[in-house]
Enzyme design. Structure first.
Site, PDB file in Angstrom:
ATOM      1  N   CYS A  56       0.812  -1.225   0.000  1.00 46.25           N
ATOM      2  CA  CYS A  56       0.000   0.000   0.000  1.00 46.25           C
ATOM      3  C   CYS A  56       0.851   1.283   0.000  1.00 46.25           C
ATOM      4  O   CYS A  56       1.638   1.522   0.915  1.00 46.25           O
ATOM      5  CB  CYS A  56      -0.932   0.010   1.213  1.00 46.25           C
ATOM      6  N   GLU A 106      -6.892   7.293   7.622  1.00 45.98           N
ATOM      7  CA  GLU A 106      -6.595   8.195   6.499  1.00 45.98           C
ATOM      8  C   GLU A 106      -5.146   8.704   6.608  1.00 45.98           C
ATOM      9  O   GLU A 106      -4.770   9.389   7.564  1.00 45.98           O
ATOM     10  CB  GLU A 106      -7.569   9.377   6.421  1.00 45.98           C
TER      11      GLU A 106
END
Ligand SMILES: N[C@@H](CCC(=O)N[C@@H](CS)C(=O)NCC(=O)O)C(=O)O
Length: 229
Positions: free
Chosen positions: A14, A70
């Site tokens: 990621c 986030e």
């Protein structure tokens, strides 16, 4: 969760996790990682991740951790709470512009998702053109290097290092022309690739994992690779 130190809930590929990891390293913060399988998200993860996404940052606080989600929020929190070099400019106008370019980097990640997973030649070519245009915009925005804003490594660099990492494999598989005629961006790519915080943001098997991901998607990028498999 009940952690002793800051813990980054991660996935091996990621790019958003990588940016948080880079910021932690640049700040000299000791942290741990917990990797999860996004194709079989554990229940404990689903309970604490409002969007079901990584990264999460578990912040030790009393009996249970505070969970941040986030990547941009995590990076801003680290900037505000950790010592170590500032990664945002002090000037509010410049800082706002940097936040804008961070978002630009996120938009490139959305383009890259299609670029790396599509099986379709038309969609691949459309994304190749979009990416070429976006990196050309960056070439005009970027000043003298070595980093995005000159001599200081900044949050914008933390966002773009994982973007550029993709292209180490992608360009070897399929020379795209995306970076042709972009000397500043190319110098920037090289500088970021060897920065210790960037190198340490992924495990040594990152390229093999990325190839396996492309194989799983039967990606055009791989099936039409210019090098022998
Ligand atoms: N806007 C989010 C994006 C994070 C994101 O898209 N993470 C992906 C992995 S790179 C994810 O967890 N995907 C799992 C899912 O969507 O189910 C951030 O900046 O943290």
């Amino acid at each position: 969760m009940h952690s002793k130190v800051l813990t980054l809930i991660s996935h091996h590929l990621c790019p958003y996790v990588q940016r948080a990891s880079i910021v932690l390293s640049e700040k000299g913060v000791a942290f741990e990682r917990t990797y999860i399988d996004l194709t079989a998200k554990p229940d404990w993860f689903l309970r604490i991740s409002p969007l079901g996404k990584v990264p999460l940052l578990a912040v030790p606080r009393g009996r249970t951790d505070a969970i941040l989600f986030e990547s941009a929020a995590i990076c801003e929190y680290l900037e505000e709470t950790q010592s170590g070099p500032a990664l945002h400019p002090a000037d509010p106008l410049l800082r706002a512009r940097h936040r804008g370019w961070m978002e630009f980097g996120s938009s490139i990640l959305a383009d890259l998702w299609v670029y790396e997973t599509t099986k379709d030649d038309v969609q691949f070519e459309a994304k190749r053109q979009v990416l070429k245009a976006k990196f050309a915009m960056l070439e005009s925005e970027k000043g003298e290097g070595p980093y995005f804003a000159g001599a200081q490594f900044s949050m914008v660099d933390a966002v773009f290092a994982p973007v550029f990492r993709y292209f180490e494999l992608f360009e070897a598989l399929f020379p795209s022309g995306i970076f042709d005629g972009l000397p500043r961006v190319n110098a920037w790519r090289q500088t970021l690739a060897i920065r210790p915080s960037v190198v340490d943001a992924v495990t040594a098997d990152y390229p093999e994992r990325l190839i396996a991901f492309l194989q799983h998607h039967s990606a055009y990028l791989l099936t039409h690779s210019k090098i022998a498999a």
